[in-house]
Every structure is written in structure tokens, then in C-alpha cells.
Design a protein around this motif. Structure first.
Motif, mmCIF file in Angstrom:
data_model
loop_
_atom_site.group_PDB
_atom_site.id
_atom_site.type_symbol
_atom_site.label_atom_id
_atom_site.label_comp_id
_atom_site.label_asym_id
_atom_site.label_seq_id
_atom_site.Cartn_x
_atom_site.Cartn_y
_atom_site.Cartn_z
ATOM 1 N N GLY A 106 -1.051 5.803 14.654
ATOM 2 C CA GLY A 106 -1.851 6.150 13.491
ATOM 3 C C GLY A 106 -1.726 5.093 12.410
ATOM 4 N N LEU A 107 -2.762 4.983 11.602
ATOM 5 C CA LEU A 107 -2.815 3.956 10.565
ATOM 6 C C LEU A 107 -3.762 4.411 9.458
ATOM 7 C CD1 LEU A 107 -2.586 0.868 9.633
ATOM 8 C CD2 LEU A 107 -4.613 0.519 11.032
ATOM 9 N N ARG A 108 -3.309 4.300 8.208
ATOM 10 C CA ARG A 108 -4.201 4.514 7.060
ATOM 11 C C ARG A 108 -4.794 3.149 6.745
ATOM 12 N NH1 ARG A 108 -6.689 8.675 5.556
ATOM 13 N NH2 ARG A 108 -4.786 9.891 5.628
ATOM 14 N N ALA A 109 -6.094 2.975 6.967
ATOM 15 C CA ALA A 109 -6.738 1.667 6.813
ATOM 16 C C ALA A 109 -6.691 1.195 5.359
ATOM 17 C CB ALA A 109 -8.179 1.723 7.298
ATOM 18 N N GLY A 110 -6.276 -0.051 5.203
ATOM 19 C CA GLY A 110 -6.216 -0.668 3.893
ATOM 20 C C GLY A 110 -6.907 -2.019 3.920
ATOM 21 N N GLU A 111 -6.956 -2.670 2.800
ATOM 22 C CA GLU A 111 -7.640 -3.956 2.700
ATOM 23 C C GLU A 111 -7.134 -5.003 3.695
ATOM 24 O OE1 GLU A 111 -8.694 -7.399 -0.575
ATOM 25 O OE2 GLU A 111 -7.950 -5.457 -1.278
ATOM 26 N N MET B 196 0.845 -1.175 0.000
ATOM 27 C CA MET B 196 0.000 0.000 0.000
ATOM 28 C C MET B 196 0.890 1.237 0.000
ATOM 29 S SD MET B 196 -2.887 1.394 2.706
ATOM 30 C CE MET B 196 -2.477 0.184 3.854
ATOM 31 N N ALA B 197 0.588 2.204 -0.834
ATOM 32 C CA ALA B 197 1.363 3.438 -0.897
ATOM 33 C C ALA B 197 1.088 4.294 0.325
ATOM 34 C CB ALA B 197 0.983 4.202 -2.170
ATOM 35 N N VAL B 198 2.090 5.053 0.722
ATOM 36 C CA VAL B 198 1.926 5.974 1.845
ATOM 37 C C VAL B 198 1.186 7.198 1.327
ATOM 38 C CG1 VAL B 198 3.129 7.377 3.539
ATOM 39 C CG2 VAL B 198 4.031 5.138 2.915
ATOM 40 N N LEU B 199 -0.028 7.377 1.783
ATOM 41 C CA LEU B 199 -0.862 8.479 1.314
ATOM 42 C C LEU B 199 -1.317 9.342 2.475
ATOM 43 C CD1 LEU B 199 -3.183 6.447 -1.081
ATOM 44 C CD2 LEU B 199 -1.229 7.829 -1.724
ATOM 45 N N ASP B 200 -1.150 10.636 2.349
ATOM 46 C CA ASP B 200 -1.806 11.576 3.234
ATOM 47 C C ASP B 200 -1.660 11.229 4.720
ATOM 48 O OD1 ASP B 200 -3.317 13.834 3.814
ATOM 49 O OD2 ASP B 200 -5.211 12.756 3.672
ATOM 50 N N ILE B 201 -0.424 11.189 5.216
ATOM 51 C CA ILE B 201 -0.170 10.928 6.627
ATOM 52 C C ILE B 201 -0.166 12.283 7.334
ATOM 53 C CG2 ILE B 201 1.448 9.939 8.302
ATOM 54 C CD1 ILE B 201 0.072 7.959 6.230
ATOM 55 N N PRO B 202 -0.970 12.463 8.378
ATOM 56 C CA PRO B 202 -1.038 13.760 9.061
ATOM 57 C C PRO B 202 0.318 14.222 9.604
ATOM 58 C CG PRO B 202 -2.870 12.371 9.721
ATOM 59 C CD PRO B 202 -1.933 11.509 8.919
ATOM 60 N N ALA B 203 0.484 15.514 9.678
ATOM 61 C CA ALA B 203 1.722 16.119 10.173
ATOM 62 C C ALA B 203 2.031 15.619 11.584
ATOM 63 C CB ALA B 203 1.590 17.641 10.182
ATOM 64 N N PRO C 243 2.303 -0.197 6.982
ATOM 65 C CA PRO C 243 3.008 0.742 7.832
ATOM 66 C C PRO C 243 2.114 1.318 8.934
ATOM 67 C CG PRO C 243 2.423 1.827 5.782
ATOM 68 C CD PRO C 243 1.963 0.392 5.676
ATOM 69 N N LEU C 244 2.663 1.370 10.134
ATOM 70 C CA LEU C 244 2.051 2.040 11.269
ATOM 71 C C LEU C 244 2.848 3.313 11.535
ATOM 72 C CD1 LEU C 244 1.526 -0.947 13.740
ATOM 73 C CD2 LEU C 244 -0.178 0.112 12.245
ATOM 74 N N TYR C 245 2.200 4.286 12.129
ATOM 75 C CA TYR C 245 2.831 5.563 12.427
ATOM 76 C C TYR C 245 2.576 5.896 13.884
ATOM 77 C CZ TYR C 245 2.989 5.704 7.407
ATOM 78 O OH TYR C 245 3.236 5.380 6.109
ATOM 79 N N SER C 246 3.413 6.778 14.422
ATOM 80 C CA SER C 246 3.192 7.225 15.799
ATOM 81 C C SER C 246 3.754 8.624 15.975
ATOM 82 C CB SER C 246 3.828 6.251 16.802
ATOM 83 O OG SER C 246 5.222 6.159 16.611
ATOM 84 N N ARG C 247 3.327 9.243 17.041
ATOM 85 C CA ARG C 247 3.881 10.528 17.464
ATOM 86 C C ARG C 247 3.703 10.631 18.966
ATOM 87 N NH1 ARG C 247 -0.269 15.365 17.095
ATOM 88 N NH2 ARG C 247 -2.143 14.132 17.283
ATOM 89 N N ALA C 248 4.610 11.312 19.591
ATOM 90 C CA ALA C 248 4.516 11.550 21.030
ATOM 91 C C ALA C 248 3.749 12.843 21.248
ATOM 92 C CB ALA C 248 5.906 11.649 21.641
ATOM 93 N N GLU C 249 2.879 12.814 22.232
ATOM 94 C CA GLU C 249 2.144 14.019 22.625
ATOM 95 C C GLU C 249 2.154 14.052 24.144
ATOM 96 O OE1 GLU C 249 -2.388 15.219 22.228
ATOM 97 O OE2 GLU C 249 -1.305 15.366 20.316
ATOM 98 N N GLY C 250 3.035 14.868 24.699
ATOM 99 C CA GLY C 250 3.214 14.860 26.145
ATOM 100 C C GLY C 250 3.751 13.515 26.573
ATOM 101 N N GLU C 251 3.048 12.873 27.497
ATOM 102 C CA GLU C 251 3.482 11.571 27.989
ATOM 103 C C GLU C 251 2.881 10.407 27.202
ATOM 104 O OE1 GLU C 251 4.281 12.351 32.639
ATOM 105 O OE2 GLU C 251 2.179 12.444 32.013
ATOM 106 N N PHE D 34 3.338 12.761 12.414
ATOM 107 C CA PHE D 34 3.464 11.301 12.490
ATOM 108 C C PHE D 34 4.692 10.844 11.712
ATOM 109 C CE2 PHE D 34 -0.899 11.654 13.815
ATOM 110 C CZ PHE D 34 -1.051 10.618 14.724
ATOM 111 N N ALA D 35 5.376 9.847 12.266
ATOM 112 C CA ALA D 35 6.544 9.249 11.630
ATOM 113 C C ALA D 35 6.367 7.734 11.678
ATOM 114 C CB ALA D 35 7.815 9.661 12.377
ATOM 115 N N PRO D 36 7.125 6.990 10.892
ATOM 116 C CA PRO D 36 7.024 5.524 10.999
ATOM 117 C C PRO D 36 7.161 5.091 12.460
ATOM 118 C CG PRO D 36 8.342 6.107 9.108
ATOM 119 C CD PRO D 36 8.071 7.394 9.862
ATOM 120 N N HIS D 37 6.304 4.178 12.846
ATOM 121 C CA HIS D 37 6.254 3.738 14.246
ATOM 122 C C HIS D 37 7.596 3.159 14.673
ATOM 123 C CE1 HIS D 37 4.564 2.578 18.010
ATOM 124 N NE2 HIS D 37 4.535 1.284 17.745
ATOM 125 N N PHE D 38 8.028 3.504 15.866
ATOM 126 C CA PHE D 38 9.364 3.162 16.355
ATOM 127 C C PHE D 38 9.485 1.753 16.915
ATOM 128 C CE2 PHE D 38 6.950 5.017 19.817
ATOM 129 C CZ PHE D 38 7.220 4.183 20.891
#
Length: 140
Positions: free
Chosen positions: A38-43, A1-8, A25-33, A10-14
Motif C-alpha cells: 500500500g502507498l499514499r500517493a504523493g508528489e 510527507m505526513a502519514v495520513l489515513d492508512i487503512p487498517a 513510506p510504503l506499507y504492507s499487510r499479509a492476506e493469506g499467502e 497495514f503496517a510499515p513495509h517490512f
């Protein structure tokens, strides 16, 4: 699946695991603690009716809450899920952006009580509550 429209922000999950690897691909970002997953749902994320599978939502909510508890407690302690409940509030569909956001109810040094709100394109689709047991690491 192509990486499409990942919100600002977020980076590849660590942190990958054998369970989550097929869902990447899964994504993540830290927000405080907290760690937001994040995930773009695919088939590969759907059930036979084309909705994002509840098992995937449950597993990623568990991951988001566990990582958030580890981050809050510092020094990445080991945690085990003691209890996990999920309420499904709506459907998530292919192409939607899912976010798993943790809130701390009562984090402690022995038990951590958390909740996770799951949205699909900003709309609530699930809510999870969990209790994690902090497992002290043995000296090596």
C-alpha cells in the motif's frame, strides 16, 4: 510527507530496497499467502502531469507479486522476474491510496505465474501479469 489515513491492517513495509527507498513510506499487510503493498500517493510518486508514474506502479506490482510468490513457496526463496506485462486502466492521483494485490495463477516450484490488481481509492488503475523463476539458493 505526513502519514495520513492508512487503512487498517497495514503496517510499515517490512522490506526496503534501494529502488523503493525514495518512495517510502510504503506499507504492507499479509492476506493469506499474499503480500499486499500500500502507498499514499504523493508528489514524489508523480510524473510531470501530476499522475502517479507508470514506472512506480510497474515496479511496486513486481515487488508485490514477487514477495507473494516467496511467501507462498515458503522459506523465502530467491525469485527473478522472467516476464512482466502491465495494462494501465485509469489514472492514480496525488492523495489517493494505492493497493497492489496479488492473485496466484499457477504457482510452481520452478515458475510462478501471478497477476496483480492495482487500485487507487478502490478503483482499478492497473493490472499486471508476471512470471517468476525460482532460483535455488546455494548452500553456504
Amino acid at each position: 510527507m505526513a502519514v495520513l489515513d492508512i487503512p487498517a491492517g497495514f503496517a510499515p513495509h517490512f522490506r526496503s530496497s534501494p529502488l523503493t527507498k525514495p518512495w517510502e513510506p510504503l506499507y504492507s499487510r499479509a492476506e493469506g499467502e499474499a503480500v499486499i503493498i500500500g502507498l499514499r500517493a504523493g508528489e514524489p510518486h508523480t510524473n510531470s502531469r501530476g499522475f502517479v508514474h507508470g514506472g512506480l506502479i510497474t515496479a511496486l506490482a513486481d515487488v508485490a507479486m514477487g514477495l507473494s510468490c516467496s511467501r507462498r513457496l515458503g522459506d523465502m526463496p530467491s525469485l527473478v522476474t522472467v516476464n512482466l506485462n502491465v495494462d494501465f486502466l485509469g489514472a492514480a492521483l496525488t492523495g489517493q491510496w494505492l493497493e497492489f494485490t496479488t492473485e496466484f495463477v499457477r504457482p510452481g516450484s520452478t515458475l510462478c505465474f501471478t497477476q496483480c490488481f492495482v487500485t487507487a481509492d478502490g478503483q482499478p488503475c492497473a493490472r499486471a501479469n508476471a512470471v517468476f523463476r525460482v532460483v535455488k539458493r546455494r548452500p553456504e
